[in-house]
Scaffold this active site. Sequence first.
Site, PDB file in Angstrom:
ATOM      1  N   ASP A 196       1.161  19.013  18.855  1.00  0.00           N
ATOM      2  CA  ASP A 196       1.815  20.103  19.584  1.00  0.00           C
ATOM      3  C   ASP A 196       2.638  21.020  18.694  1.00  0.00           C
ATOM      4  O   ASP A 196       3.573  21.682  19.164  1.00  0.00           O
ATOM      5  CB  ASP A 196       2.711  19.553  20.704  1.00  0.00           C
ATOM      6  N   HIS A 214      -8.583  11.560   1.284  1.00  0.00           N
ATOM      7  CA  HIS A 214      -7.698  10.408   1.173  1.00  0.00           C
ATOM      8  C   HIS A 214      -6.399  10.612   1.941  1.00  0.00           C
ATOM      9  O   HIS A 214      -5.500   9.771   1.883  1.00  0.00           O
ATOM     10  CB  HIS A 214      -7.392  10.138  -0.306  1.00  0.00           C
ATOM     11  N   LYS A 240      -3.594  11.001   5.031  1.00  0.00           N
ATOM     12  CA  LYS A 240      -3.239  10.303   6.264  1.00  0.00           C
ATOM     13  C   LYS A 240      -2.162  11.138   6.949  1.00  0.00           C
ATOM     14  O   LYS A 240      -0.962  10.926   6.756  1.00  0.00           O
ATOM     15  CB  LYS A 240      -2.702   8.895   5.985  1.00  0.00           C
ATOM     16  N   HIS A 258       0.816  -1.211   0.000  1.00  0.00           N
ATOM     17  CA  HIS A 258       0.000   0.000   0.000  1.00  0.00           C
ATOM     18  C   HIS A 258       0.855   1.268   0.000  1.00  0.00           C
ATOM     19  O   HIS A 258       0.333   2.376   0.107  1.00  0.00           O
ATOM     20  CB  HIS A 258      -0.930  -0.023   1.219  1.00  0.00           C
ATOM     21  N   LYS A 307       3.336   4.398  -1.159  1.00  0.00           N
ATOM     22  CA  LYS A 307       3.445   5.323  -2.278  1.00  0.00           C
ATOM     23  C   LYS A 307       4.812   6.012  -2.155  1.00  0.00           C
ATOM     24  O   LYS A 307       4.990   6.934  -1.358  1.00  0.00           O
ATOM     25  CB  LYS A 307       2.338   6.377  -2.275  1.00  0.00           C
ATOM     26  N   ASP A 334      17.498   9.202  -7.808  1.00  0.00           N
ATOM     27  CA  ASP A 334      18.943   9.300  -7.554  1.00  0.00           C
ATOM     28  C   ASP A 334      19.292   9.180  -6.075  1.00  0.00           C
ATOM     29  O   ASP A 334      20.350   9.685  -5.644  1.00  0.00           O
ATOM     30  CB  ASP A 334      19.498  10.621  -8.098  1.00  0.00           C
TER      31      ASP A 334
END
Length: 360
Positions: free
Chosen positions: A316, A309, A311, A135, A137, A142
Amino acid sequence: MQWRQFLRRTLHRIPPGSGHFTQDLDKFQPGNQVTLLKSGGEAFSAMLEAIASARKTVHLETYIFNSDKTGRRFADALIAKARQGVSVRLIFDSIGSLDIDPVLLTRLRNAGVRLLEYHPVAPWRPRWAWGLRDHRKILVVDSRTAFTGGVNISHDHAPRSEGGRDWHDTHVRVDGPAAYEFDRLFREVWFKETRRLFALEDVPEPRQSNSLVWVAANQEFLHRYRIRRAYMNALRAARREVCLANAYFLPDRGIRKALAAAARRGVKVLILVPGRTDAPSVWNAGRKTYDALLCGGARLFEWQGSVLHAKTAVVDGVWCAVGSYNMDHRSLLHNLEINMHALDCDLAARMKARFEEDLA
């Protein structure tokens, strides 16, 4: 010794009273520059620009690689670099990319792009592990520039002006030593699935930046709880405010208790969840936890725009997280996930400002 001196100088820039976030400090790398990308449109432009600038390697790992307009743009960019002699590798998840066009894959292979289909759909094979998915991404160029967050290679994330669905998401660009860690994790997946090694570039020099970065990944069994543990430590350390945005919010009992405990300490707990979703079953299950969270002192807000979508987390105004990790059982127990955790007041301020815009 130079690394430790640089770390101490960086820590002095963290505001007083934030020392309670140093529990995992040995995992953070100094000398990174982190750029916040507020949408799929921004992320795609920055990623394609980085691919075009590649001189040695391009490594892309994604849950979804669609054959739509966005997928074809990235395929063309990868093909162009491979034909220039750049080493290009692509890992895509078999289930997430189930609809990928075989002709597109053939074009990539013929151009010299090395492909890895993670856990192919093969029910006739023993232990083919249909539930274990990649899952993540990740894009690494380089070994010096990396991208991560919630954005897949899909036109769902493209702006409406280009015919996309403009899903509400967050991505980051990381320049510096942490990019090498993203590359190392990419290499681990490649080796585990193919048993073939390939050389990595040298670790890039630290940048003059205030950002401390920890690239946290949950890998198979031994490190399955690594990202969750980092969230728990941050929630337990919170003194003033917790801001969470999560696309598939189905927190386990421990996370719910940590959020309630923070609220009892007087911490302001704000949680942004989807008002509409592409996964109704997860959305309905998540809503079953809202009563307990509200009674515990948290405040929940449902995003009413396009599909949420993202996350992300800010605690603080110091500790922040961006990645692929959802607060549900699949991310915890079944998926390969990756998060960028940072101690960076400037980045946290930018993320907090965007969070407040979303709440408004």
